[in-house]
Design a protein around this motif. Structure first.
Motif, mmCIF file in Angstrom:
data_model
loop_
_atom_site.group_PDB
_atom_site.id
_atom_site.type_symbol
_atom_site.label_atom_id
_atom_site.label_comp_id
_atom_site.label_asym_id
_atom_site.label_seq_id
_atom_site.Cartn_x
_atom_site.Cartn_y
_atom_site.Cartn_z
ATOM 1 N N UNK A 82 36.380 76.827 -25.650
ATOM 2 C CA UNK A 82 36.446 78.077 -25.834
ATOM 3 C C UNK A 82 37.885 78.653 -25.198
ATOM 4 N N UNK A 83 38.541 78.228 -24.038
ATOM 5 C CA UNK A 83 39.665 78.604 -23.264
ATOM 6 C C UNK A 83 40.755 77.804 -24.039
ATOM 7 N N UNK A 84 40.480 76.719 -24.598
ATOM 8 C CA UNK A 84 41.813 76.069 -25.362
ATOM 9 C C UNK A 84 42.655 76.711 -25.962
ATOM 10 N N UNK A 85 42.280 77.548 -27.081
ATOM 11 C CA UNK A 85 43.223 78.244 -27.854
ATOM 12 C C UNK A 85 44.122 79.194 -27.035
ATOM 13 N N UNK B 151 52.529 78.266 -25.747
ATOM 14 C CA UNK B 151 53.535 78.545 -26.816
ATOM 15 C C UNK B 151 54.367 79.790 -26.374
ATOM 16 N N UNK B 152 53.631 80.711 -25.920
ATOM 17 C CA UNK B 152 54.504 82.065 -25.424
ATOM 18 C C UNK B 152 55.771 81.673 -24.424
ATOM 19 N N UNK B 153 55.064 81.179 -23.548
ATOM 20 C CA UNK B 153 55.955 80.450 -22.332
ATOM 21 C C UNK B 153 57.076 79.533 -22.921
#
Length: 183
Positions: free
Chosen positions: A30-33, A40-42
């Motif tokens: 559940x936390x993976x996305x 990716x944002x970083x």
């Protein structure tokens, strides 16, 4: 009790870790996305910062090779470029006390020569000295009007009419007297 051989301890440790990680798997999935999106944002922000740094270094290098010209267009004028000629709306550094700028006036008359006063400073009503009326701007007077009685307002109006006769101040006081009398 004797200790188990190193290989057995290693296999048991790996099995327990696998079982614990299997139990955490639903929450991890559940936390993976969110984790991937955050990474990716970083990465995108880091790339943007690196590109901006490269552009800044390029600007500095080009500026040292080719010094910048004066980029002000001929048609652009700024306050410090304009000569203080007769077309300037405010003269001699005085502030306007009438019109749309009256709210921010300093209480001084708009004319270069002050109007004569009919009353001596000692004859001013008590409310004038209590409020330091002479130094109030229109906005400051407006803020104090709700605390004054009708008699005080009438005294201020008659004092204003006898001394400076500033239209915005007279209008403000007369309107407040009308509203206070109607209540």
């Amino acid at each position: 009790m004797a200790t188990a051989p190193y290989g057995v301890r290693l296999l048991v440790g790996a099995a327990v870790t696998a079982i614990e990680e299997t139990r955490k798997l639903p929450q991890t999935i559940l936390m993976y996305p969110m984790t991937v999106a955050s990474q990716v944002a970083h990465l995108v922000m880091k790339v943007q910062q690196d590109v901006a740094d490269l552009v800044i270094r390029g600007d500095e290098t080009l500026e040292s090779i080719f010094p910048p010209k004066d980029e002000q267009p001929e048609w652009a004028t700024f306050d410090e470029d304009v000569d203080d000629g007769p077309s300037a709306p405010v003269t001699d550094g005085e502030r306007r006390t009438e019109g749309r700028f009256a709210l921010f006036s300093d209480g001084e008359p708009d004319t270069a020569e002050p109007e004569p006063q009919d009353t001596a400073p000692g004859e001013a009503p008590e409310i004038v000295t209590e409020l330091d009326y002479e130094s109030l701007t229109l906005a400051q007077l407006r803020a104090r009007l709700n605390t004054l009685s009708v008699a005080d307002l009438e005294a201020l109006l008659s004092y204003e009419e006898a001394t400076k006769a500033r239209a915005p101040f007279q209008t403000l006081l007369a309107n407040r007297i009308t509203r206070a009398s109607a209540k």
